[in-house]
Design an enzyme around this catalytic site. Structure first.
Site, PDB file in Angstrom:
ATOM      1  N   ARG A 109       0.823  -1.213   0.000  1.00  0.00           N
ATOM      2  CA  ARG A 109       0.000   0.000   0.000  1.00  0.00           C
ATOM      3  C   ARG A 109       0.850   1.253   0.000  1.00  0.00           C
ATOM      4  NH1 ARG A 109      -4.153  -0.624   4.238  1.00  0.00           N
ATOM      5  NH2 ARG A 109      -5.058  -1.757   2.498  1.00  0.00           N
ATOM      6  N   TYR A 110       1.956   1.210   0.750  1.00  0.00           N
ATOM      7  CA  TYR A 110       2.820   2.379   0.874  1.00  0.00           C
ATOM      8  C   TYR A 110       4.022   2.215  -0.045  1.00  0.00           C
ATOM      9  CZ  TYR A 110       0.260   3.327   5.243  1.00  0.00           C
ATOM     10  OH  TYR A 110      -0.699   3.591   6.177  1.00  0.00           O
ATOM     11  N   ARG A 113       7.236   0.063   1.803  1.00  0.00           N
ATOM     12  CA  ARG A 113       7.094  -1.064   2.720  1.00  0.00           C
ATOM     13  C   ARG A 113       5.890  -1.923   2.386  1.00  0.00           C
ATOM     14  NH1 ARG A 113       5.629   3.748   4.484  1.00  0.00           N
ATOM     15  NH2 ARG A 113       4.111   4.106   6.125  1.00  0.00           N
ATOM     16  N   CYS A 122      -3.332 -17.737  15.087  1.00  0.00           N
ATOM     17  CA  CYS A 122      -2.952 -16.932  16.251  1.00  0.00           C
ATOM     18  C   CYS A 122      -3.036 -17.829  17.467  1.00  0.00           C
ATOM     19  CB  CYS A 122      -3.906 -15.762  16.451  1.00  0.00           C
ATOM     20  SG  CYS A 122      -3.886 -14.616  15.064  1.00  0.00           S
ATOM     21  N   CYS A 126      -8.541 -12.645  19.025  1.00  0.00           N
ATOM     22  CA  CYS A 126      -9.072 -11.442  19.654  1.00  0.00           C
ATOM     23  C   CYS A 126     -10.473 -11.201  19.121  1.00  0.00           C
ATOM     24  CB  CYS A 126      -8.197 -10.251  19.317  1.00  0.00           C
ATOM     25  SG  CYS A 126      -6.458 -10.542  19.658  1.00  0.00           S
ATOM     26  N   CYS A 129     -10.647  -8.511  16.344  1.00  0.00           N
ATOM     27  CA  CYS A 129      -9.672  -8.612  15.249  1.00  0.00           C
ATOM     28  C   CYS A 129     -10.170  -7.973  13.945  1.00  0.00           C
ATOM     29  CB  CYS A 129      -9.341 -10.078  14.981  1.00  0.00           C
ATOM     30  SG  CYS A 129      -8.129 -10.278  13.668  1.00  0.00           S
ATOM     31  N   ARG A 131      -8.668  -8.560  11.049  1.00  0.00           N
ATOM     32  CA  ARG A 131      -8.503  -9.518   9.951  1.00  0.00           C
ATOM     33  C   ARG A 131      -9.307 -10.783  10.169  1.00  0.00           C
ATOM     34  NH1 ARG A 131      -2.672  -8.341   9.954  1.00  0.00           N
ATOM     35  NH2 ARG A 131      -2.645  -6.338   8.910  1.00  0.00           N
ATOM     36  N   ASP A 290     -11.631  -0.662  13.752  1.00  0.00           N
ATOM     37  CA  ASP A 290     -12.016  -0.790  12.344  1.00  0.00           C
ATOM     38  C   ASP A 290     -13.483  -1.232  12.184  1.00  0.00           C
ATOM     39  OD1 ASP A 290      -9.590  -0.019  11.213  1.00  0.00           O
ATOM     40  OD2 ASP A 290      -8.738  -2.016  11.468  1.00  0.00           O
ATOM     41  N   ASP A 327      -7.295   3.786  10.482  1.00  0.00           N
ATOM     42  CA  ASP A 327      -6.873   3.094   9.270  1.00  0.00           C
ATOM     43  C   ASP A 327      -8.047   3.278   8.297  1.00  0.00           C
ATOM     44  OD1 ASP A 327      -5.110   1.696   7.696  1.00  0.00           O
ATOM     45  OD2 ASP A 327      -4.734   0.145   9.207  1.00  0.00           O
ATOM     46  N   LYS A 334      -3.070   4.589   7.231  1.00  0.00           N
ATOM     47  CA  LYS A 334      -3.282   5.134   8.569  1.00  0.00           C
ATOM     48  C   LYS A 334      -3.249   6.662   8.527  1.00  0.00           C
ATOM     49  CE  LYS A 334      -1.042   1.047  10.392  1.00  0.00           C
ATOM     50  NZ  LYS A 334      -0.632   0.442   9.102  1.00  0.00           N
TER      51      LYS A 334
END
Ligand SMILES: *Cc1c(COP(=O)(O)O)cnc(C)c1O
Ligand code: SF4
Length: 368
Positions: A109-110, A113, A122, A126, A129, A131, A290, A327, A334
């Site tokens: 995206r950037y 990076r 995981c 969570c 989450c 994702r 999000d 985000d 972000k």
């Protein structure tokens, strides 16, 4: 119920991360052996498990105060019926990561990076989450062939100087597998920084062992970003893990998600940020929650985050204050959102407010 220390005495394998991951609590029957839960709760959790998976390490579960229905650890790992309530703004892929993915497992995206999602697994899922569309479905990690394709992409894009290894949680992989991935990235000459995003220091701190750290040390510069959301997560175990990472010469940052009813107040955030810097963890981002599916009950107003940061800025060490970001839905990246300290600004001067609300003037140079 028992404290973590008591479990450690009773269960010889407690400090073995393989045992922790193999004994994750994934169904209501096992959960009721560890935690007193009502039949109504069992019913509610079963409803959620039809849509979203649960997995909690015995260690993380042991941090719950069973007498507090709003315990901040409990709210982060035990499903709530609210997850089944759809919200009109919910998005399956809120950050359009799939849209920014040129090859499987890479999000570019950037300019300089990439995000490299190496596993969907995981140690704990969570409830908040971002994702969840891919995490917590199946525990699948990247294959050798996919790894080669992803590395080919990074190798052929010389602008990529920072690779953020994430997932899922990369530290659920064996040290050997993780080393294979890192070694391949390190062999690409334009890759300068390798970052690892992980919640393991919080939910399975025994994973941070000597074998892992001595492997990582060979591939410096490595940075680790972790994910503490509440001061109760800073236990002697997680503090030891953070300090061991810092002792290995690996800078450690923290990304927190602002969560309603969990950490949406200044005193809680302040206590956590101070505990983090005490353990040499630098608060990095505070995220507005999000728009992932089934997490809208965790969302606060944006103003809450702005005012928490305003309450901290100036009152505690500058490096203990994270940057508050949204985000941007749709893949905008972000965006920092902050209190506006500038009262007015023209060619003659800036009029500004300091942290305590007093007004100051700064004259612009007049020779231009
Ligand atoms: C967060 C993120 C990064 C890293 O961003 P930093 O601001 O450098 O921490 C890189 N790529 C994607 C897709 C991200 O979401
Ligand atoms: S550790 Fe990260 S990727 Fe895994 S469930 Fe939690 S927030 Fe999602």
């Amino acid at each position: 119920m028992n404290s973590t220390e008591e479990y450690e005495k009773r269960i010889p394998e407690w400090s073995d991360w393989h045992w922790q991951i193999q004994n994750r609590i994934m169904d209501t029957e096992t959960l009721s052996k560890w935690l007193p839960i009502s039949s109504q709760e069992i019913h509610d959790i079963s409803q959620v498990l039809k849509i979203f998976r649960m997995a909690v390490t015995p260690y993380y579960l042991s941090l719950i105060n069973p007498n507090d229905p709003h315990d901040p650890i409990r709210m982060q790992c035990i499903p709530s019926l609210q997850e089944t309530v759809p919200c009109p703004h919910d998005l399956l892929d809120p950050l359009n990561e799939d849209g920014d993915s040129p090859v499987p497992h890479i999000v570019h995206r950037y300019p300089d990076r990439v995000l490299f999602l190496v596993t969907m697994e995981c140690s704990e899922y969570c409830r908040h989450c971002t994702r969840r569309r891919m995490v917590g479905e199946e525990d699948v990690a990247i294959s050798d062939q996919e790894l080669d394709t992803a590395c080919d992409y990074i190798r052929s894009h010389e602008d990529i100087r920072d690779v953020l290894i994430s997932g899922g949680d990369p530290l659920t992989l064996s040290t050997e597998r993780l080393e294979t991935i890192i070694r391949k990235l390190r062999a690409i000459s334009h890759v300068d920084i390798i970052r690892i995003g992980t919640r393991v220091p919080v939910v399975m701190p025994m994973r941070i062992d000597e074998e892992l750290l001595s492997m990582l040390k060979k591939y410096q510069p490595i940075w680790i970003n972790t994910h503490f959301n509440h001061p109760n997560e800073l236990t002697p175990y997680s503090e030891r893990a953070c300090q061991a990472i810092a002792d290995a010469g690996i800078p450690l940052g923290n990304q927190t998600v602002l969560l309603k009813g969990i950490n949406d107040s200044t005193p809680i955030m302040k206590e956590m940020m101070l505990k983090l810097v005490h353990n040499r963890v630098r608060p990095y981002y505070l995220y507005q929650c999000d728009l992932s599916r089934g997490i809208s009950h965790f969302r606060t107003n944006v103003e809450t985050g702005v005012s928490i940061i305003h309450d901290l800025q100036g009152y505690i060490s500058g490096f203990a204050v994270p940057k508050f970001v949204i985000d941007a839905p749709g893949g905008g990246g972000k965006v920092p959102i902050c209190y506006d300290y500038v009262v007015s600004h023209d060619e003659h001067e800036v009029v500004m407010e300091n942290y305590a609300g007093k007004i100051y003037h700064y004259p612009e140079p007049q020779h231009q």
